[in-house]
Design a protein around this motif. Structure first.
Motif, PDB file in Angstrom:
ATOM      1  N   ALA A   1      -6.092 -26.521  20.691  1.00 41.25           N
ATOM      2  CA  ALA A   1      -6.971 -27.132  21.689  1.00 41.25           C
ATOM      3  C   ALA A   1      -8.430 -26.863  21.332  1.00 41.25           C
ATOM      4  O   ALA A   1      -9.261 -27.781  21.321  1.00 41.25           O
ATOM      5  CB  ALA A   1      -6.643 -26.578  23.073  1.00 41.25           C
ATOM      6  N   MET A   2      -8.725 -25.599  20.981  1.00 40.02           N
ATOM      7  CA  MET A   2     -10.105 -25.211  20.673  1.00 40.02           C
ATOM      8  C   MET A   2     -10.646 -26.026  19.494  1.00 40.02           C
ATOM      9  O   MET A   2     -11.777 -26.510  19.521  1.00 40.02           O
ATOM     10  CB  MET A   2     -10.106 -23.718  20.346  1.00 40.02           C
ATOM     11  N   MET A   3      -9.814 -26.211  18.460  1.00 42.14           N
ATOM     12  CA  MET A   3     -10.310 -26.938  17.277  1.00 42.14           C
ATOM     13  C   MET A   3     -10.564 -28.402  17.597  1.00 42.14           C
ATOM     14  O   MET A   3     -11.572 -28.970  17.187  1.00 42.14           O
ATOM     15  CB  MET A   3      -9.350 -26.766  16.106  1.00 42.14           C
ATOM     16  N   PHE A   4      -9.644 -29.013  18.366  1.00 43.04           N
ATOM     17  CA  PHE A   4      -9.864 -30.433  18.690  1.00 43.04           C
ATOM     18  C   PHE A   4     -10.965 -30.611  19.721  1.00 43.04           C
ATOM     19  O   PHE A   4     -11.505 -31.710  19.873  1.00 43.04           O
ATOM     20  CB  PHE A   4      -8.555 -31.100  19.130  1.00 43.04           C
ATOM     21  N   GLU A   5     -11.315 -29.517  20.462  1.00 43.99           N
ATOM     22  CA  GLU A   5     -12.450 -29.628  21.393  1.00 43.99           C
ATOM     23  C   GLU A   5     -13.773 -29.470  20.650  1.00 43.99           C
ATOM     24  O   GLU A   5     -14.840 -29.466  21.254  1.00 43.99           O
ATOM     25  CB  GLU A   5     -12.329 -28.568  22.499  1.00 43.99           C
ATOM     26  N   GLY A   6     -13.711 -29.218  19.327  1.00 39.55           N
ATOM     27  CA  GLY A   6     -14.957 -29.240  18.546  1.00 39.55           C
ATOM     28  C   GLY A   6     -15.547 -27.875  18.242  1.00 39.55           C
ATOM     29  O   GLY A   6     -16.722 -27.770  17.889  1.00 39.55           O
TER      30      GLY A   6
ATOM     31  N   GLY B   1     -15.552 -19.498   6.888  1.00 38.25           N
ATOM     32  CA  GLY B   1     -14.540 -18.447   6.902  1.00 38.25           C
ATOM     33  C   GLY B   1     -13.958 -18.155   8.280  1.00 38.25           C
ATOM     34  O   GLY B   1     -13.192 -17.222   8.456  1.00 38.25           O
ATOM     35  N   LYS B   2     -14.310 -18.980   9.290  1.00 43.34           N
ATOM     36  CA  LYS B   2     -13.841 -18.674  10.650  1.00 43.34           C
ATOM     37  C   LYS B   2     -12.789 -19.659  11.133  1.00 43.34           C
ATOM     38  O   LYS B   2     -12.297 -19.537  12.258  1.00 43.34           O
ATOM     39  CB  LYS B   2     -15.037 -18.693  11.613  1.00 43.34           C
ATOM     40  N   GLY B   3     -12.445 -20.634  10.323  1.00 40.49           N
ATOM     41  CA  GLY B   3     -11.598 -21.716  10.806  1.00 40.49           C
ATOM     42  C   GLY B   3     -10.102 -21.490  10.719  1.00 40.49           C
ATOM     43  O   GLY B   3      -9.330 -22.429  10.796  1.00 40.49           O
ATOM     44  N   VAL B   4      -9.675 -20.217  10.556  1.00 34.40           N
ATOM     45  CA  VAL B   4      -8.236 -19.943  10.422  1.00 34.40           C
ATOM     46  C   VAL B   4      -7.791 -19.005  11.545  1.00 34.40           C
ATOM     47  O   VAL B   4      -8.387 -17.960  11.752  1.00 34.40           O
ATOM     48  CB  VAL B   4      -7.934 -19.283   9.051  1.00 34.40           C
ATOM     49  N   VAL B   5      -6.739 -19.401  12.264  1.00 37.14           N
ATOM     50  CA  VAL B   5      -6.166 -18.514  13.281  1.00 37.14           C
ATOM     51  C   VAL B   5      -4.717 -18.222  12.899  1.00 37.14           C
ATOM     52  O   VAL B   5      -3.903 -19.139  12.789  1.00 37.14           O
ATOM     53  CB  VAL B   5      -6.219 -19.153  14.692  1.00 37.14           C
ATOM     54  N   VAL B   6      -4.434 -16.952  12.664  1.00 41.27           N
ATOM     55  CA  VAL B   6      -3.057 -16.533  12.418  1.00 41.27           C
ATOM     56  C   VAL B   6      -2.504 -16.177  13.803  1.00 41.27           C
ATOM     57  O   VAL B   6      -2.782 -15.106  14.334  1.00 41.27           O
ATOM     58  CB  VAL B   6      -2.995 -15.331  11.451  1.00 41.27           C
TER      59      VAL B   6
ATOM     60  N   PRO C   1       5.385 -16.603  14.669  1.00 40.66           N
ATOM     61  CA  PRO C   1       3.997 -16.747  14.240  1.00 40.66           C
ATOM     62  C   PRO C   1       3.781 -18.016  13.428  1.00 40.66           C
ATOM     63  O   PRO C   1       4.697 -18.491  12.750  1.00 40.66           O
ATOM     64  CB  PRO C   1       3.777 -15.503  13.364  1.00 40.66           C
ATOM     65  N   ILE C   2       2.558 -18.525  13.518  1.00 42.39           N
ATOM     66  CA  ILE C   2       2.213 -19.762  12.810  1.00 42.39           C
ATOM     67  C   ILE C   2       0.704 -19.760  12.586  1.00 42.39           C
ATOM     68  O   ILE C   2      -0.021 -19.050  13.292  1.00 42.39           O
ATOM     69  CB  ILE C   2       2.707 -20.991  13.618  1.00 42.39           C
ATOM     70  N   VAL C   3       0.242 -20.523  11.598  1.00 40.58           N
ATOM     71  CA  VAL C   3      -1.170 -20.456  11.239  1.00 40.58           C
ATOM     72  C   VAL C   3      -1.830 -21.809  11.498  1.00 40.58           C
ATOM     73  O   VAL C   3      -1.313 -22.848  11.079  1.00 40.58           O
ATOM     74  CB  VAL C   3      -1.339 -20.037   9.751  1.00 40.58           C
ATOM     75  N   VAL C   4      -2.957 -21.779  12.210  1.00 42.55           N
ATOM     76  CA  VAL C   4      -3.684 -22.997  12.557  1.00 42.55           C
ATOM     77  C   VAL C   4      -5.027 -22.977  11.821  1.00 42.55           C
ATOM     78  O   VAL C   4      -5.766 -21.999  11.921  1.00 42.55           O
ATOM     79  CB  VAL C   4      -3.924 -23.078  14.087  1.00 42.55           C
ATOM     80  N   LYS C   5      -5.313 -24.052  11.050  1.00 42.45           N
ATOM     81  CA  LYS C   5      -6.524 -24.064  10.231  1.00 42.45           C
ATOM     82  C   LYS C   5      -7.338 -25.334  10.463  1.00 42.45           C
ATOM     83  O   LYS C   5      -6.784 -26.433  10.389  1.00 42.45           O
ATOM     84  CB  LYS C   5      -6.154 -24.020   8.736  1.00 42.45           C
ATOM     85  N   ALA C   6      -8.630 -25.160  10.670  1.00 44.95           N
ATOM     86  CA  ALA C   6      -9.535 -26.316  10.668  1.00 44.95           C
ATOM     87  C   ALA C   6      -9.525 -26.863   9.240  1.00 44.95           C
ATOM     88  O   ALA C   6      -9.526 -26.091   8.285  1.00 44.95           O
ATOM     89  CB  ALA C   6     -10.930 -25.891  11.073  1.00 44.95           C
ATOM     90  N   ASP C   7      -9.512 -28.177   9.098  1.00 45.40           N
ATOM     91  CA  ASP C   7      -9.394 -28.753   7.753  1.00 45.40           C
ATOM     92  C   ASP C   7     -10.629 -28.473   6.889  1.00 45.40           C
ATOM     93  O   ASP C   7     -10.514 -28.192   5.705  1.00 45.40           O
ATOM     94  CB  ASP C   7      -9.178 -30.277   7.844  1.00 45.40           C
ATOM     95  N   GLY C   8     -11.808 -28.523   7.487  1.00 49.32           N
ATOM     96  CA  GLY C   8     -13.052 -28.468   6.696  1.00 49.32           C
ATOM     97  C   GLY C   8     -13.633 -27.082   6.563  1.00 49.32           C
ATOM     98  O   GLY C   8     -13.029 -26.085   6.980  1.00 49.32           O
ATOM     99  N   LEU C   9     -14.840 -27.015   5.979  1.00 47.63           N
ATOM    100  CA  LEU C   9     -15.531 -25.730   5.796  1.00 47.63           C
ATOM    101  C   LEU C   9     -15.989 -25.206   7.149  1.00 47.63           C
ATOM    102  O   LEU C   9     -16.673 -25.892   7.893  1.00 47.63           O
ATOM    103  CB  LEU C   9     -16.768 -25.923   4.908  1.00 47.63           C
ATOM    104  N   ALA C  10     -15.599 -23.952   7.460  1.00 50.61           N
ATOM    105  CA  ALA C  10     -15.967 -23.385   8.762  1.00 50.61           C
ATOM    106  C   ALA C  10     -16.461 -21.952   8.584  1.00 50.61           C
ATOM    107  O   ALA C  10     -16.200 -21.085   9.413  1.00 50.61           O
ATOM    108  CB  ALA C  10     -14.782 -23.452   9.722  1.00 50.61           C
TER     109      ALA C  10
ATOM    110  N   GLY D   1     -13.242 -29.360  12.236  1.00 52.12           N
ATOM    111  CA  GLY D   1     -12.002 -29.266  13.005  1.00 52.12           C
ATOM    112  C   GLY D   1     -11.481 -30.633  13.461  1.00 52.12           C
ATOM    113  O   GLY D   1     -10.548 -30.707  14.266  1.00 52.12           O
ATOM    114  N   ALA D   2     -12.043 -31.713  12.950  1.00 51.25           N
ATOM    115  CA  ALA D   2     -11.590 -33.050  13.357  1.00 51.25           C
ATOM    116  C   ALA D   2     -10.164 -33.294  12.877  1.00 51.25           C
ATOM    117  O   ALA D   2      -9.406 -34.057  13.464  1.00 51.25           O
ATOM    118  CB  ALA D   2     -12.526 -34.113  12.809  1.00 51.25           C
ATOM    119  N   GLY D   3      -9.802 -32.634  11.764  1.00 52.82           N
ATOM    120  CA  GLY D   3      -8.416 -32.625  11.322  1.00 52.82           C
ATOM    121  C   GLY D   3      -7.989 -31.159  11.256  1.00 52.82           C
ATOM    122  O   GLY D   3      -8.832 -30.284  11.035  1.00 52.82           O
ATOM    123  N   ILE D   4      -6.716 -30.890  11.477  1.00 53.53           N
ATOM    124  CA  ILE D   4      -6.258 -29.501  11.329  1.00 53.53           C
ATOM    125  C   ILE D   4      -4.975 -29.463  10.495  1.00 53.53           C
ATOM    126  O   ILE D   4      -4.246 -30.456  10.407  1.00 53.53           O
ATOM    127  CB  ILE D   4      -6.035 -28.768  12.676  1.00 53.53           C
ATOM    128  N   VAL D   5      -4.757 -28.304   9.889  1.00 55.76           N
ATOM    129  CA  VAL D   5      -3.530 -28.072   9.145  1.00 55.76           C
ATOM    130  C   VAL D   5      -2.767 -26.970   9.878  1.00 55.76           C
ATOM    131  O   VAL D   5      -3.360 -25.948  10.239  1.00 55.76           O
ATOM    132  CB  VAL D   5      -3.844 -27.650   7.692  1.00 55.76           C
TER     133      VAL D   5
END
Ligand code: AMP
Length: 426
Positions: A167-172, A150-155, A139-148, A178-182
């Motif tokens: 892919a979804m975050m970089f597709e906008g 409360g929806k920008g985190v995928v565990v 498991p790993i966690v993908v986060k949109a860098d900016g304010l989203a 989501g222009a940057g991700i952690v």
């Protein structure tokens, strides 16, 4: 003292209720407010994104303090703009609000000042992010860098899910957020919320809480803004409390000061209690909603001097007192939330529900029409109760829920189940 509160949710109703009890207060406005807040404050139809309009209102009405509830105006720099106009405002500056506004900012601060958190990397290109995810595995966690919202985190529990999220975050999917991700290490453990009041230099602990993000009982269904919370949580023992203050909160406040961007306001730490001790997984820069509601019920001290002390760098000698009781809140939401839902449905029985001992009902999304309360959002009511034990607070809150007549609403029936179980076993 004239105070203006910004926001319209259950958090702001709880803040308005608490501030209205202060002998220092002579007049309270709330922009834009809701039907419940209107009992505590005069609601004004100000557009809070229009900082010039907010400043103009403050000047015309001799507002001595502005209290900012939600994160969006903080990230937009409302506290800086008010300060530039000579108006005192509770909350962080735009720079300091990056602790919530940018996950990458917070992770870099943690690295610089040795604050325990999961291992991470920040990416601005999908190819590099995918290579990293494949090297690390799930498991790993993908986060949109900016304010989203409360929806920008995928565990992600599988590699496939992690790849799809990148892919979804970089597709906008989250726009600029989501222009940057952690990409962050998955932290296993129990999740708690910890709140501290900060004045740029000193942090004093508020309280711990636990919220319930999933929409249905037994933590099923999609994530929401929060379906209920309780405080304090028995999982934050005095040792864990000290560890969070010493290893996470104080180094953050010291680090922000050292960088020349001191943090004033409420620091809300999302903490995972891991086998290696507490680790930070996110910061918010304001009170949580619905955690604020239970904190306000438990706070014995007047909140207004505390907010002023935070603004004026005077927290060093400040002490806040708390009721030892447990507080619990059940969120009643419109059927369909967090997906599509109807607005305008009628709610009855609120006065009867509020008569139960220890119960307080805060409005999260309501409006008043012809003497009736109507639902006006996804999360609509916060039915709260105090009790000597979590079980008692829970029983009272659900008794009150059962008196609310709102066929178009629903709630979880298991808020604080872990703490109630723990109480039974101890
Ligand atoms: P957030 O929207 O930032 O509150 O994150 C949503 C949820 O994702 C949190 O409430 C946690 O349950 C979970 N989460 C975030 N970061 C991690 C992590 N590093 N490990 C495990 N779960 C996490």
């Amino acid at each position: 003292m004239h105070i203006l509160l910004l926001g319209s949710g259950g958090r702001e109703h709880a803040l308005a209720w608490k501030m209205a009890a202060s002998p220092l207060l002579t007049k309270l406005w709330c922009a834009p407010g809701n039907a419940g807040i209107a009992r505590e404050a005069e609601c004004v139809a100000l557009d809070i994104a229009d900082h010039a309009a907010v400043i103009d209102f403050c000047k015309r009405n001799n507002v001595a303090l502005v209290v900012v509830g939600p994160e969006t105006p903080l990230a937009a720099g409302i506290v800086d703009d008010l300060a530039a106009a000579g108006i005192k405002a509770f909350g962080p500056s735009r720079e300091a609000a990056q602790l919530e506004g940018s996950k990458g900012f917070t992770k870099a601060l943690c690295s610089e000042f040795g604050i325990p958190t999961g291992a991470y990397r920040r990416f601005t290109s999908a190819a590099d992010a995918l290579a990293y995810v494949r090297a690390r595995g799930a498991p790993i966690v993908v986060k949109a860098d900016g304010l989203a919202a409360g929806k920008g985190v995928v565990v992600a529990s599988t590699l496939r899910e992690a790849e799809d999220s990148v892919a979804m975050m970089f597709e906008g999917a989250f726009g600029a957020a989501g222009a940057g991700i952690v990409i962050e290490e998955f932290l296993a453990g129990r999740e708690i919320s910890f709140f501290a009041l900060c004045d740029g230099e000193t942090a004093i602990p508020l309280a711990s809480a636990q919220d319930h993000k999933r929409v249905f009982d037994h933590d099923q269904g999609p994530n929401t803004g929060g379906m209920g919370a309780y405080s304090p949580t028995p999982f934050v023992t005095p040792e864990i409390h000290d560890a969070i203050m010493t290893r996470i909160i104080r180094p953050t406040v010291a680090g922000m000061k050292a960088r020349g961007t001191p943090f004033r306001g409420v620091l809300y730490a999302g903490v995972m209690l891991t086998a290696e001790g507490p680790k930070l997984f996110e910061y918010n820069v304001r009170f949580g909603d619905p955690e604020c509601q239970v904190l306000m019920l438990r706070m014995m001290s007047d909140i207004v001097p505390a907010l002023l002390a935070a603004c004026d760098s005077q927290l060093r000698n400040f002490d806040l007192r708390w009721y030892p009781d447990s507080a619990l809140t059940v969120v009643m939401a419109a059927k369909g939330y967090p997906g599509d839902y109807n607005k305008g449905t009628r709610i009855e029985g609120l006065d009867e529900a509020a008569k139960i001992e220890g119960v307080e009902i805060f409005h999260a999304g309501t409006t008043a029409k012809d003497g009736h309360v109507l639902a006006n959002g996804g999360r609509v009511l916060n039915v709260c109760a105090l009790g000597k034990t979590v079980a008692e607070a829970q029983r009272r809150a659900y008794q009150a829920v059962d008196r609310v007549q709102w066929p178009d609403g629903f709630c979880r029936r298991d808020i604080a189940w872990q703490a109630v179980e723990q109480e039974k076993n101890s």
